[in-house]
Design a protein around this motif. Structure first.
Motif, mmCIF file in Angstrom:
data_model
loop_
_atom_site.group_PDB
_atom_site.id
_atom_site.type_symbol
_atom_site.label_atom_id
_atom_site.label_comp_id
_atom_site.label_asym_id
_atom_site.label_seq_id
_atom_site.Cartn_x
_atom_site.Cartn_y
_atom_site.Cartn_z
ATOM 1 N N TYR A 104 3.613 -6.633 -28.353
ATOM 2 C CA TYR A 104 4.575 -6.036 -29.289
ATOM 3 C C TYR A 104 6.015 -6.120 -28.774
ATOM 4 N N GLY A 105 6.199 -6.765 -27.637
ATOM 5 C CA GLY A 105 7.548 -6.902 -27.073
ATOM 6 C C GLY A 105 8.070 -5.629 -26.453
ATOM 7 N N LEU A 106 7.171 -4.725 -26.056
ATOM 8 C CA LEU A 106 7.574 -3.443 -25.469
ATOM 9 C C LEU A 106 7.416 -3.483 -23.954
ATOM 10 N N GLU A 107 8.368 -2.883 -23.275
ATOM 11 C CA GLU A 107 8.424 -2.935 -21.822
ATOM 12 C C GLU A 107 7.677 -1.760 -21.192
ATOM 13 N N THR A 108 6.718 -2.082 -20.316
ATOM 14 C CA THR A 108 6.034 -1.054 -19.537
ATOM 15 C C THR A 108 6.773 -0.896 -18.218
ATOM 16 N N ASN A 109 7.374 0.245 -18.009
ATOM 17 C CA ASN A 109 8.121 0.483 -16.773
ATOM 18 C C ASN A 109 7.196 0.497 -15.571
ATOM 19 N N SER A 110 6.126 1.307 -15.659
ATOM 20 C CA SER A 110 5.240 1.471 -14.507
ATOM 21 C C SER A 110 4.013 2.283 -14.907
ATOM 22 N N VAL A 111 3.078 2.359 -13.970
ATOM 23 C CA VAL A 111 1.902 3.222 -14.112
ATOM 24 C C VAL A 111 2.040 4.360 -13.093
ATOM 25 N N VAL A 112 1.813 5.598 -13.557
ATOM 26 C CA VAL A 112 1.922 6.772 -12.702
ATOM 27 C C VAL A 112 0.520 7.319 -12.449
ATOM 28 N N ILE A 113 0.116 7.342 -11.182
ATOM 29 C CA ILE A 113 -1.170 7.941 -10.813
ATOM 30 C C ILE A 113 -0.923 9.410 -10.515
ATOM 31 N N THR A 114 -1.497 10.301 -11.284
ATOM 32 C CA THR A 114 -1.244 11.730 -11.119
ATOM 33 C C THR A 114 -2.368 12.395 -10.319
ATOM 34 N N ARG A 115 -1.988 13.479 -9.639
ATOM 35 C CA ARG A 115 -2.908 14.235 -8.767
ATOM 36 C C ARG A 115 -3.644 13.294 -7.811
ATOM 37 N N TYR A 116 -2.867 12.422 -7.201
ATOM 38 C CA TYR A 116 -3.436 11.420 -6.290
ATOM 39 C C TYR A 116 -3.602 11.995 -4.886
ATOM 40 N N SER A 117 -4.763 11.744 -4.280
ATOM 41 C CA SER A 117 -5.000 12.207 -2.906
ATOM 42 C C SER A 117 -5.800 11.171 -2.121
ATOM 43 N N GLY A 118 -5.501 9.900 -2.386
ATOM 44 C CA GLY A 118 -6.140 8.834 -1.627
ATOM 45 C C GLY A 118 -7.536 8.477 -2.067
ATOM 46 N N GLN A 119 -7.901 8.781 -3.314
ATOM 47 C CA GLN A 119 -9.250 8.490 -3.790
ATOM 48 C C GLN A 119 -9.540 6.981 -3.689
ATOM 49 N N PRO A 120 -10.723 6.596 -3.189
ATOM 50 C CA PRO A 120 -11.021 5.181 -2.914
ATOM 51 C C PRO A 120 -10.936 4.249 -4.120
ATOM 52 N N ALA A 121 -11.574 4.624 -5.233
ATOM 53 C CA ALA A 121 -11.544 3.755 -6.413
ATOM 54 C C ALA A 121 -10.129 3.624 -6.962
ATOM 55 N N THR A 122 -9.351 4.697 -6.832
ATOM 56 C CA THR A 122 -7.968 4.667 -7.297
ATOM 57 C C THR A 122 -7.130 3.735 -6.432
ATOM 58 N N LYS A 123 -7.396 3.719 -5.138
ATOM 59 C CA LYS A 123 -6.697 2.781 -4.246
ATOM 60 C C LYS A 123 -6.918 1.345 -4.688
ATOM 61 N N LEU A 124 -8.155 1.016 -5.035
ATOM 62 C CA LEU A 124 -8.469 -0.345 -5.487
ATOM 63 C C LEU A 124 -7.722 -0.671 -6.777
ATOM 64 N N PHE A 125 -7.636 0.317 -7.670
ATOM 65 C CA PHE A 125 -6.924 0.105 -8.932
ATOM 66 C C PHE A 125 -5.435 -0.106 -8.679
ATOM 67 N N ILE A 126 -4.868 0.670 -7.770
ATOM 68 C CA ILE A 126 -3.448 0.506 -7.417
ATOM 69 C C ILE A 126 -3.204 -0.895 -6.861
ATOM 70 N N ASN A 127 -4.101 -1.358 -5.987
ATOM 71 C CA ASN A 127 -3.976 -2.717 -5.445
ATOM 72 C C ASN A 127 -3.988 -3.760 -6.560
ATOM 73 N N LYS A 128 -4.900 -3.560 -7.503
ATOM 74 C CA LYS A 128 -5.032 -4.512 -8.613
ATOM 75 C C LYS A 128 -3.726 -4.588 -9.417
ATOM 76 N N LEU A 129 -3.130 -3.422 -9.688
ATOM 77 C CA LEU A 129 -1.878 -3.388 -10.450
ATOM 78 C C LEU A 129 -0.733 -4.025 -9.668
#
Length: 502
Positions: A104-129
């Motif tokens: 749609y031509g819209l700009e995504t500034n970023s992804v915000v991970i909320t209440r983050y405390s080093g969760q393993p699956a979330t780390k993998l997702f952050i790496n992917k992004l």
């Protein structure tokens, strides 16, 4: 035929006008988006005529002035929380959303991970992004949020979470689902903007509940049914009535947290809040787009019944507790409905009972019934060759294309060849062909078979069809039916005793 009860163009015009009015008061407006940004199928179902992508089309009109932050709660990634209408996990939905926004031509500034405390699956997702050059910000939980205002609005609160630089006057904050931390992200940004000497504001893009229709209107009750697992309850906005002597509908979480949120904003800005009620905070012009109230009422009642079936199936799968089931049943009784008031339910059950009698057994027979858009009912049953969804799709296409029921739409030799490959070469224990496999066979056959071509051209007419199954469908079939535009419900019954159920 379903009556149209909503004017999507008027809604977009009204909503965009009010957003721009809010923006004019600030250097930057943080706009929290409630509900789905793209593909709001709940709104489409309860507001006949609503464009499920109207929100994103509205933003497309404002794309020169808007950018987008996407929030996701780390805990939802860890437990693989599913977005029900697409059948995909929240992390996958974020990737899908970014792709669609780009379209749609819209700009995504970023992804915000909320209440983050080093969760393993979330780390993998952050790496992917990050390895796809998508910026990621990690916000940790703030102790005693939102009650300890002194701590929250300090260096030990919002100050410990990073500021997200933005460049556009409108910053849309969205998420795959509720509880993702959108509000906290907006307030965090307001805190940092204030420290930078900028005038930033907060507002909420609302859809439901609709503040200017009655509290017990089926449209608002359907919202309660949709959020039954969150225990949301609609109520009169007492703050709005006290200030303006006007009745407005809101829901418990917004009303309960409003005094705290108002004080946080005032603490951040050092000024009295311009908002006197939670309704004031919202930009919600849905009610002004309703053109046929009776059509909306009927559509909303049907949605309540659909939500009842969905809740009971989720309970059967172990996803929710018994209290949630009891609550959805109370909602159903409140509007004096029963599940059999949904059109395709009885045709499916009656045919299943008929087959059970013929087989002289006690097992539930897997049957699905389609209620076509012209009011006709079509059924399909599971056989050794194909499952009930596949049969109902082919039977419906034959009726829509005026093809005799005696004629084979697809060659049995072709279907048996596919089945042999599925069982012998791919070693599948599910021998009946599913909807995806049968539709591929139909598409290929349409190239050389004029009758198959006629049926293939009628696929678009399945959009909006109501369907009900006497057993819970596989994820594959359920998603195919939804992609075709059908609204499907199921009785909370497994199709077999097998524990591995896909």
């Amino acid at each position: 035929m379903n009556k149209i009860g909503f004017d999507p163009q008027k809604y977009i015009e009204e909503q965009s006008k009010y957003i721009l009015e809010r923006v004019n008061h600030y250097d930057k407006l943080y706009l929290e988006f409630g509900g789905k940004l793209i593909g709001d199928k709940h709104a489409k179902r309860v507001l006949p005529g609503f464009d499920e992508d109207s929100k994103i089309k509205l933003l497309q009109k404002l794309k020169d002035q808007a950018e987008i932050l996407i929030c996701v709660y780390a805990g939802d990634i860890e437990r693989n929380k599913i977005r029900g209408d697409y059948g995909i996990t929240y992390d996958m939905d974020i990737l899908r959303l970014i792709d669609e926004l780009r379209g749609y031509g819209l700009e995504t500034n970023s992804v915000v991970i909320t209440r983050y405390s080093g969760q393993p699956a979330t780390k993998l997702f952050i790496n992917k992004l990050e390895r796809r050059d998508i910026k990621v910000y990690k916000h940790t939980a703030i102790e005693d949020y939102p009650s300890n205002i002194e701590k929250i609005v300090s260096e030990d609160g919002f100050g410990q979470n990073s500021y997200i630089p933005t460049t556009k006057p409108i910053v849309v904050v969205t998420a795959p689902g509720p509880g993702s931390g959108k509000l906290a992200t907006c307030l965090n940004q307001l805190y940092h903007e204030s420290r930078l000497g900028k005038a930033a504001g907060y507002s909420k893009f609302e859809t439901f509940p609709v503040w200017n229709v009655p509290l017990k209107h089926p449209l608002n009750i359907a919202y309660e049914a949709a959020t039954v697992d969150l225990k949301d309850v609609n109520m009169i906005d007492s703050f709005h009535y006290d200030r303006y002597q006007k009745v407005a509908v809101n829901y418990n979480r917004d009303v309960e947290t409003f005094p705290v949120i108002k004080r946080i904003i005032e603490k951040i800005t050092g000024k009295e809040s311009v908002y006197q009620s939670p309704t004031d905070m919202g930009v919600n012009r849905v009610g002004f787009g309703i053109t046929d109230d009776e059509a909306v009422k009927e559509a909303s009642k049907q949605e309540i019944i659909r939500r009842c079936f969905t809740t009971e199936c989720d309970f059967k799968k172990g996803l929710i507790d018994e209290e949630t089931v009891s609550r959805i049943k109370m909602i159903l009784e409140e509007v004096e409905l029963k599940k059999e008031d949904r059109g395709p339910v009885l045709p499916a059950r009656n045919y299943s009972d008929h087959l059970k009698g013929l087989n002289e057994g006690n097992e539930i027979q897997a049957v699905i019934a389609f209620e076509l858009n012209d009011g006709r009912f079509v059924t399909g049953k599971t056989t050794p060759l194909m499952d009930s969804s596949s049969a109902a799709i082919l039977n419906s296409l034959k009726i829509l294309a005026n093809i005799s029921d005696d004629l084979f739409l697809l060659s049995p030799v072709v279907l048996e060849t596919i089945q042999n490959m599925k069982t012998n070469e791919l070693h599948s224990k599910l021998t009946s062909l599913n909807a995806n496999e049968v539709l591929i066979a139909l598409a290929i056959s349409a190239v050389t078979n004029p009758m198959a071509q006629l049926a293939y051209e009628k696929l678009a007419e399945l959009d909006g069809v109501q369907a009900h199954s006497t057993v819970m469908l596989s994820k594959n079939d359920e998603q195919i039916l939804r992609q075709l535009g059908l609204d499907i419900t199921c009785d909370p019954v497994y199709s077999s005793e097998n524990l591995y159920y896909i």
